[in-house]
Structures are given as C-alpha cells and as structure tokens.
Design a protein around this motif. Structure first.
Motif, short mmCIF file in Angstrom:
data_model
loop_
_atom_site.label_atom_id
_atom_site.label_comp_id
_atom_site.label_asym_id
_atom_site.label_seq_id
_atom_site.Cartn_x
_atom_site.Cartn_y
_atom_site.Cartn_z
N UNK A 69 0.82 -1.21 0.00
CA UNK A 69 0.00 0.00 0.00
C UNK A 69 0.86 1.26 0.00
N UNK A 70 2.18 1.10 -0.09
CA UNK A 70 3.09 2.24 -0.03
C UNK A 70 4.20 1.95 0.96
N UNK A 71 5.15 2.87 1.08
CA UNK A 71 6.32 2.67 1.94
C UNK A 71 6.30 3.68 3.08
N UNK A 72 6.68 3.20 4.26
CA UNK A 72 6.83 4.05 5.44
C UNK A 72 8.30 4.06 5.83
N UNK A 139 7.18 4.26 -5.44
CA UNK A 139 7.16 5.64 -5.90
C UNK A 139 6.55 6.64 -4.93
N UNK A 140 5.96 6.18 -3.82
CA UNK A 140 5.38 7.08 -2.82
C UNK A 140 5.73 6.56 -1.43
N UNK A 141 6.02 7.50 -0.52
CA UNK A 141 6.30 7.06 0.85
C UNK A 141 5.84 8.12 1.84
N UNK A 142 5.68 7.67 3.07
CA UNK A 142 5.40 8.55 4.20
C UNK A 142 6.49 8.36 5.24
N UNK A 143 6.63 9.31 6.15
CA UNK A 143 7.55 9.16 7.27
C UNK A 143 6.76 9.01 8.55
N UNK A 144 7.37 8.35 9.54
CA UNK A 144 6.67 8.12 10.81
C UNK A 144 7.68 8.01 11.94
N UNK A 161 11.32 15.63 -0.57
CA UNK A 161 11.39 15.02 -1.90
C UNK A 161 10.00 14.89 -2.52
N UNK A 162 9.92 14.83 -3.84
CA UNK A 162 8.60 14.78 -4.50
C UNK A 162 7.83 13.50 -4.21
N UNK A 163 8.51 12.43 -3.82
CA UNK A 163 7.82 11.16 -3.56
C UNK A 163 7.12 11.14 -2.20
N UNK A 164 7.40 12.12 -1.36
CA UNK A 164 6.82 12.14 -0.02
C UNK A 164 5.34 12.47 -0.08
N UNK A 335 -1.77 5.33 1.09
CA UNK A 335 -2.43 4.27 0.32
C UNK A 335 -3.55 4.82 -0.55
N UNK A 336 -4.18 5.89 -0.08
CA UNK A 336 -5.30 6.53 -0.79
C UNK A 336 -6.42 5.53 -1.08
#
Length: 558
Positions: A69-72, A139-144, A161-164, A335-336
């Motif tokens: 669902x994406x990267x953290x 191609x998309x990530x969040x930080x935690x 970064x643009x992927x954030x 994840x949207x």
C-alpha cells in the motif's frame, strides 16, 4: 569522544520470529475494524545504505506479504529490537505497508559517529536517494516516528522530496537548542537521562539492561546534584556522551554549533499532510503546538492530537489513540484507499474530566478569567491592597525540587501530587476558594508578577495546580523563565504550558511561585560566573508586590 559503531553485515531475508509475532500481537494486534491486521510480513535485515561521505547505514526492510500500500520510512538511533520494531514498523507492515527502519550513524552497526542531530539533513536525503532505486519501492512514501524519530522527519522536510506523501510526527522538536534552553536555563534532568540511555543502549545482557532501566532515575538524580553542570555526565555516561558538555557550555543559540539542530525552515517548506501527536505533559509540547499553528497558518492539511501523556507515555498509555489515528492518516494520504475518518483537525483530551473532544482549531475561543494573590495565601477575584507583599528566599544549595510536570520519565514526570511542594518555605502558595461549579480552561495561562530580588541572577518558576476536596494538590500547568540582570526587578510575565483542563466543582485553583524547579531545569547558581562550569553558590531573596501581580486563565466555559 562521540559514540561510534562499525559498519557491517550483509542483508539476509527471514521470516518474522515468534517473539516478533508475540510483540506485534501485544502492541497492536488487537485493533479491530479498519485497523485490524491484514497480512503477514517478512524481514530483510542489515540492508546497506551509502551516505555521501562514505559512511554506510544499516536498515531493516519489513516487506508485507502481498500487494504493498506504499512505503513508510522510519529513521532513528535506538535500534530496532522486537519491541521497537513492533511499535514503529510492525504496526504498518502488518497492514500492508513496506517499512524501512534505518539506524542512525554510529548506532547498532551503522557506520560513522553518532553526534546527535548533526548530520540528519544529509543522511535523510541520501537515504531517500537509495530508496528510489529499490525494486520494491512503489514511488510514494510517508515518514513516521516520535521523539528523535520525529526530528529526523523534520530534517527530511527541510528539503522535501517529491515522492513524499505524508508525515506522522509524534512528540518531536524541530529546534533542539530552543528546547534545551526553554525559558533560558538548561533542561537538565531529561537530557542527562537521555544521554545516559544512549551511552549504554547497546550493552548486551538482559539483567544488565533491566538493572540500568530500574536505576536510571536514581543515578540521574545523583549525577545532577554534582557541580559543575558541564561535567555531571562524565561518570553516569562513562565518557561516552561528549555532546552533553557541548550542550551545557554553548549557551548562545546563535552559535553555529546549533545550526544543524535548528530546522525551522522545514515548517515553511513542507507541502504534505502532517499528523502531529503529543501529550500535555510532553517535554516538546510547546514546539508541537508551534508546528501545528505554523502549518495551519500556511493552509496545510495538518491535524493535532494531544493526550494526557508524558514523552514516553504516548507509546504505552497513548497507543490506543495514536495507533489507529496513524493508520487512518496513512490510509487516506499514502495508500489513498480510505476516506478521512477524523471528524475535526484537532483531537484533545480535557484533563480533569478525562473526556476527549474534537475541535476545528487550537486553541478554542476563550475569555480571560483573572485571579489575584493575597498576603494571607488566598487567590481571589479582586486585587490585593497597595503595599501588600509576599517574600521567599531561593537557595541553590537546597534548590526547590521538581514535582511532576512535562518530561520524559514515567516515574517523576506528568501529573503528580505536589502537596508537599506547596508547604516549602521557598515556595509562595496562593489558593482560591472552592469552586461552586466546574471551570474549563483551555489555552495559555499567564502569570504576571511584580517581582524584586536582591540578586541580579535569578529564575522564576510558576505553577497552576488543582486542589481536590481532600486537600491534595496536583499540577496542571507550569511556566519558567531565567531572568536577565535587568529583569529581576519589575513586572515579569510568565507564559505557562498549553493546557485543556476542567477544574471540578468543589476543587480549588492554586498558584505556586518559586525560584526554580530542580532538576528539571538546572539551578540558578546566583552568580555572574559561567553556569556550566562554576560551583560557587549564592542565594537570592525575593519580594513579590501582590497588588501588581495576577494569574490570567483562558476560560472556555464555567
């Protein structure tokens, strides 16, 4: 010397261990509904991430079974044992997110030297550059993450970064120097305790670890009693925390030393939705509120949660609130695949009643409720007569002790019985009448004191407490300021901690005034010598003109 670890190891895939499964189950496995576990995950350990200066950091990749669902991204200096992995990574990986757990340089096998917060901006950018090239990255990530793991997020956000896609930041500063010297004096106990923890965190052996944790507060209390302040870490940290002496001796916050730790630019550069989570008794509360207000002022999608927790309490007592909120934020923004479940941007607990409420913004509208101290120790609705005074003497050889308040220690910080503090001869105590109905206060209380001192080197500590029907007093909100020599005589305005509290009917509001709160803050030695290196002590006699003093509470309802 700063703390150094060798770079080592080769990546190796493995299944989640039984111990990890147990810890995942205990910490977040019982969440239900949209927050329930959806998948297993595997672990690829000791991935090697090169930095621009040749240092190699180590990281673990938690890879969900099935579609991602994406990267953290999580970056921190505390290592990722089974407990930390469950809290910072397993929560997300078991809901379908790839998680990258990166160990800061000089910690737990990562190369280089650990010098707190100094290289985090460059290391963040280099980590993302490596992440872009990984075949599993979508191609998309969040930080935690929280605390230092939150500071590393602000470091990345200085050049996002643009992927954030989103950020989840808990109990974290963006300007460490201002936190270290909040109010003008060094925040002694918390940062000595943290340095002790970091200096010894990689020692092996269960019994050794348990013994150090059990005796941490006692050892720190013994260490802070020693002078000079700059060397009180030498014995407790075994010479492994050189940064502590730098923190205590470099008192000019414009010194270039503090520049890498000052990330205020991130507040102007971040463009992604940010969830901020903190506690009313967290050591970084003021900066979290500042972050929220700044981002909201820019029109960003920012949410704020404040519970009744201390700095460490958010990970334990607060998990039932912060974990579901974090998953909702990732579902919506990374994840949207879900709509917003949060009814309002602000979710706070009202202490005293224990009730949570949702608000469109913080702080809520309020009106000033003014109370005045009197020479008989009362706190009333009318000013004291002209000439009325109260006095006390602050002695740094027997400093006024800390009782509760914002901090990290679950034992000594937070909401505590401070009845004994009010009885000390070096504390002025003013107590109002029993309330005939509840009083709700939300925002920033202010104390104004017409203060004079026979010593130009002085601090002021003020506190609002609630006294229950049985006469027991508990802290609600604190304020502290180190006065410059030209401020010790005149009206001093002290802004207290943000609060949202309901004083119960039948309880009484109490105002405390003292010359310090040790060891939360270093004591004022009372001389013009360097407070970091001096051992000379001189007391200070104080007089408060009560007719020019008052407590202003932001009242939202009565």
């Amino acid at each position: 010397m700063p703390k150094t670890s060798p770079a080592a190891a080769t990546a190796r895939p493995r299944r989640r261990s039984r111990r990890q499964r147990l810890l995942d189950s205990l910490t977040h496995g019982r969440l239900k509904g949209p927050h329930a576990v959806t998948t297993d995950y595997r672990v690829i350990s000791d991935l090697r991430i090169p930095m621009r200066d040749g240092v190699v950091l180590l990281a673990d990749h938690l890879a969900p079974v099935g579609a991602s669902r994406g990267t953290v991204l999580v970056r921190g200096p505390y290592g990722f044992d089974t407990v930390v992995t469950a809290l910072t990574g397993g929560l997300y990986a078991s809901r379908g997110f790839d998680v990258l757990l990166v160990r800061c340089r000089g910690t737990f096998g990562s190369g280089g030297t650990f010098d707190p917060m100094v290289t985090e901006i460059d290391d963040a950018a280099d980590t993302v550059a490596w992440l872009r090239d990984q075949p599993w990255f979508g191609g998309r990530f969040a930080t935690a993450g929280g605390s230092y793991l939150g500071f590393t997020q602000w470091a990345l956000l200085t050049d996002p970064p643009p992927e954030l896609a989103a950020a989840l930041i808990q109990v974290a500063p963006h300007d460490f120097g201002r936190v270290a010297y909040l109010g003008g004096a060094f925040t002694l106990f918390d940062f000595l305790s943290w340095s002790d923890s970091i200096a010894h965190q990689e020692e092996t052996g269960l019994l050794t670890s348990l013994r150090r944790r059990a005796t941490a507060d006692r050892r720190a209390t013994e260490a802070v009693a020693r002078l000079p302040v700059a060397t009180c870490s030498d014995e407790i940290c075994d010479g492994r925390a050189a940064w502590f002496q730098d923190w205590t001796t470099r008192r000019d916050l414009d010194d270039p030393f503090w520049a890498p730790m000052r990330l205020s630019a991130a507040l102007d550069r971040v463009q992604v939705p940010v969830l901020l989570q903190t506690g009313w008794q967290d050591m970084f509360l003021q900066q979290t509120i500042e972050q929220y207000e700044h981002l909201r002022g820019r029109g960003l999608d920012v949410a704020l949660t404040v519970g009744p927790w201390t700095h460490l309490g958010i990970a334990t007592r607060g998990s039932r609130i912060v974990a579901p909120e974090s998953l909702d934020w990732l579902a919506e923004h990374l994840a949207q695949d879900a709509q917003r479940r949060r009814p309002q941007p602000v979710h706070v607990v009202t202490t005293g009643s224990g009730q949570w409420r949702d608000l469109p913004a913080w702080p809520p509208p309020a009106r000033d409720h003014v109370l005045y101290p009197h020479p008989d120790g009362s706190l009333g609705s009318h000013a004291a007569d002209d000439g009325a005074t109260a006095s006390f003497t602050y002695d740094p050889a027997d400093p006024t002790p800390t009782r509760g308040g914002r901090g990290s220690s679950p034992r000594s910080a937070g909401y505590q019985d401070d009845t004994a503090l009010a009885r000390r001869a070096d504390v002025l105590t003013f107590t109002g009448p029993a309330l005939t109905e509840p009083l709700a206060v939300a925002g920033l209380p202010v104390v104004e004191l017409a203060h004079s001192c026979d010593n130009p080197h002085a601090d002021l500590f003020v506190r609002v407490s609630e006294v229950d029907r049985k006469g027991r007093s508990r802290n609600v909100s604190d304020g502290f300021v180190r006065l410059s020599p030209d401020e010790t005589t005149g009206t001093v305005r002290v802004t207290l901690d943000p609060m949202d509290h309901r004083f119960a009917a039948g309880s009484r509001i109490r105002l405390l005034v003292a010359g310090g709160s040790f060891p939360h803050w270093e004591r004022n030695l009372g001389t013009d010598a360097d407070p970091a290196t001096s051992i000379a002590l001189r007391p200070s006699a104080r007089v408060v003109q009560l007719c020019g003093s008052r407590l202003v509470l932001p009242v939202t309802s009565a």
